[in-house]
Design an enzyme around this catalytic site. Structure first.
Site, PDB file in Angstrom:
ATOM      1  N   ASP B  11       0.852  -1.184   0.000  1.00 59.86           N
ATOM      2  CA  ASP B  11       0.000   0.000   0.000  1.00 59.86           C
ATOM      3  C   ASP B  11       0.898   1.249   0.000  1.00 59.86           C
ATOM      4  OD1 ASP B  11      -2.361   1.660   0.401  1.00 59.86           O
ATOM      5  OD2 ASP B  11      -1.625   1.915   2.443  1.00 59.86           O
ATOM      6  N   TYR B  13      -0.203   5.163   0.882  1.00 57.39           N
ATOM      7  CA  TYR B  13      -0.378   6.270   1.840  1.00 57.39           C
ATOM      8  C   TYR B  13      -0.325   5.743   3.274  1.00 57.39           C
ATOM      9  CZ  TYR B  13      -2.012   8.352  -2.468  1.00 57.39           C
ATOM     10  OH  TYR B  13      -2.103   8.774  -3.764  1.00 57.39           O
ATOM     11  N   ARG B  42      -8.948  12.972   6.170  1.00 57.27           N
ATOM     12  CA  ARG B  42      -8.638  11.550   6.022  1.00 57.27           C
ATOM     13  C   ARG B  42      -9.860  10.685   6.338  1.00 57.27           C
ATOM     14  NH1 ARG B  42      -6.389   7.419   3.397  1.00 57.27           N
ATOM     15  NH2 ARG B  42      -5.838   5.686   4.754  1.00 57.27           N
ATOM     16  N   SER B 117      -2.516   0.577  -4.895  1.00 59.57           N
ATOM     17  CA  SER B 117      -3.139   1.687  -4.167  1.00 59.57           C
ATOM     18  C   SER B 117      -4.555   1.981  -4.643  1.00 59.57           C
ATOM     19  CB  SER B 117      -2.278   2.943  -4.360  1.00 59.57           C
ATOM     20  OG  SER B 117      -2.884   4.071  -3.795  1.00 59.57           O
ATOM     21  N   ASN B 118      -5.355   2.510  -3.725  1.00 64.17           N
ATOM     22  CA  ASN B 118      -6.638   3.099  -4.124  1.00 64.17           C
ATOM     23  C   ASN B 118      -6.433   4.399  -4.904  1.00 64.17           C
ATOM     24  OD1 ASN B 118      -8.500   1.211  -3.245  1.00 64.17           O
ATOM     25  ND2 ASN B 118      -8.888   2.198  -1.270  1.00 64.17           N
TER      26      ASN B 118
END
Lengths: 221, 221
Positions: B11, B13, B42, B117-118
């Protein structure tokens, strides 16, 4: 919107019932930690049912809520026991109605009034029973009957299927932005009960109505 | 678990990159509000991509993140402009690596190293480019290619499809509990990078490994 409303469908936690009692109960059991526990507890409760819906791993809101409580207590560094957790969970069965809830339900008796909650019947039924509003409602529907949490479209479809009306003839009420967004996305008319003057969610799904409490519904009485 | 690991999937972040710079940027633009803005930002970012996945309303993480920022600023009662929002969004393109990230990637070069990642490529590619780690990675995969956000199983399936190995031959790293839970649910081996000593998520999906930072991966170097 001028579409006639044939059923009023209410969310439960934070909408008809005040969840403040949960914080108070947490504070009583763990003085000085009530605010932190209850905030993390709620945050994780929502995260966990969304996670379970996303992963295809449904469990009852009762189980999810208990898991979220375990996380919240551990996050605060608190030792707990099954008895203490049970005591805190029981707060969910004895929440107070908001001061206007019962009067509003009474004045809308000419309409179909339905409760629709992510809460499983083991949480929902005692709560409604204890509050003495069962006779004011036509039906209390739980997503547990279909095992799909709001805000998944399948959940809103399930409650609609019991009403025998069109989806835009439903007015759905919730204080939760995610729930209002999900209901609007599905095609219900929506009234956001914005008790805390929060901003509108930025999901491109604005509510049709915004009221500061349930008294706003009396325009349809 | 003794299953051999054939690919390390990271991942981004909070895992390879430190998101602290976002708070600092918020504080610089809105002194006294950096902590509150960045926390709400967030929180809403995660809520919004989960909501969109649940509602079947995919949008890029870039768009979702910008929407979450609008909410966070409004929630703090702050006036903003497109230029200010752009400045804050740009912080996402220039995040610093954690101090160990590059050295760990260098020492694992004998393995297949993938970022997953998203984040959409408009966020992901400049970030990796700016950090100078592109040559250390075999591939940078975005959920945007399939338009299914983690933690939906379809997202993890998508990255697996590019690796030509079995799912339990993947070791997936994230600092996010929800991401580790989703990856474990899918069937990856998981290493939770628990930088903040948070409790394990109560979803019945414990990670296979827990490390305080990425140096824990050096046991496989």
């Amino acid at each position: 919107m001028d579409q006639p409303i044939k059923a009023f469908v209410f969310d439960v936690y934070g909408t008809l019932f005040d969840v403040i009692a949960i914080k108070e109960q947490c504070e009583e059991v763990f003085p000085g930690h009530g605010e932190a526990i209850s905030q993390t507890w709620r945050k994780k409760q929502v995260e966990y049912f969304m996670m379970r819906q996303l992963m295809g791993k449904y469990d009852t809101l009762y189980a999810v809520t208990r898991s979220a409580l375990k996380y919240a207590l551990e996050d605060e560094g608190l030792e707990s026991t099954d008895d203490i957790e049970q005591q805190l969970m029981d707060a969910y069965l004895h929440l107070p109605l908001y001061e206007e809830s019962e009067a509003v339900l009474k004045q809308l008796q000419d309409h179909q009034l339905v409760v629709f909650s992510n809460g499983s019947h083991d949480m929902l039924d005692p709560l409604i029973e204890n509050a003495g509003i069962k006779d004011l409602l036509d039906k209390a529907v739980s997503v547990d009957e279909i095992k799909q949490f709001k805000p998944a479209p399948a959940a809103y479809q399930y409650v609609l299927d019991q009403l025998n009306i069109e989806r835009d003839e439903v007015l759905f009420m919730s204080s939760n932005g995610w729930d209002i967004s999900g209901a609007k996305n599905f095609g219900f008319q929506t009234a956001w009960i914005n008790r805390k003057e929060a901003p509108v969610e930025q999901l491109g799904l604005e509510p049709d109505y915004v009221f500061s409490d349930l008294n706003g519904l009396l325009k349809w009485k």
